[in-house]
Scaffold this motif. Structure first.
Motif: not given
Length: 85
Positions: A55-57, A63-66, A71-72
Motif C-alpha cells: 500500500a501507499d504507506a 523508500g519511495f517518495t510520495e 507516478a509509477l
C-alpha cells in the motif's frame, strides 16, 4: 542493480519534477524520464520494489517518495517493458 539504488535514483528524478506547479505534468515527467532513459531491467526491478512495498504507506517505508510512487502507479503501463519474445 539493487532496488535501493534504483529507488534513490527515482527519488532524485522525483525531486526535480516535484518543483513543477502542475502535479499531472510532474507525474508524467517522472514516468517519461524513467521510460526513456532506464533500461527494461532497471524498470522491472523498480516496479517489483513498488509491488513488494504494498500500500501507499508501504511504498514510503520502502523508500519511495510520495510523488514517485504516484507516478509509477499512474503510468505503470507505459513503464512496464514488453515481454521478451
Amino acid at each position: 542493480m539493487k532496488a535501493d539504488h534504483l529507488i534513490e535514483m527515482a527519488n532524485q528524478i522525483g525531486s526535480f519534477f516535484d518543483s513543477l506547479p502542475d502535479r499531472e505534468e510532474a507525474l508524467t515527467g517522472i514516468a517519461e524520464h524513467i521510460r526513456k532513459f532506464w533500461e527494461p531491467r532497471m524498470r522491472r526491478t523498480l516496479l517489483a520494489a513498488l509491488d513488494g512495498a504494498g500500500a501507499d504507506a508501504g511504498a514510503e517505508q520502502a523508500g519511495f517518495t510520495e510523488i514517485v510512487a504516484a507516478a509509477l502507479k499512474r503510468h505503470r503501463d507505459s513503464l512496464t517493458p514488453a515481454a521478451a519474445p
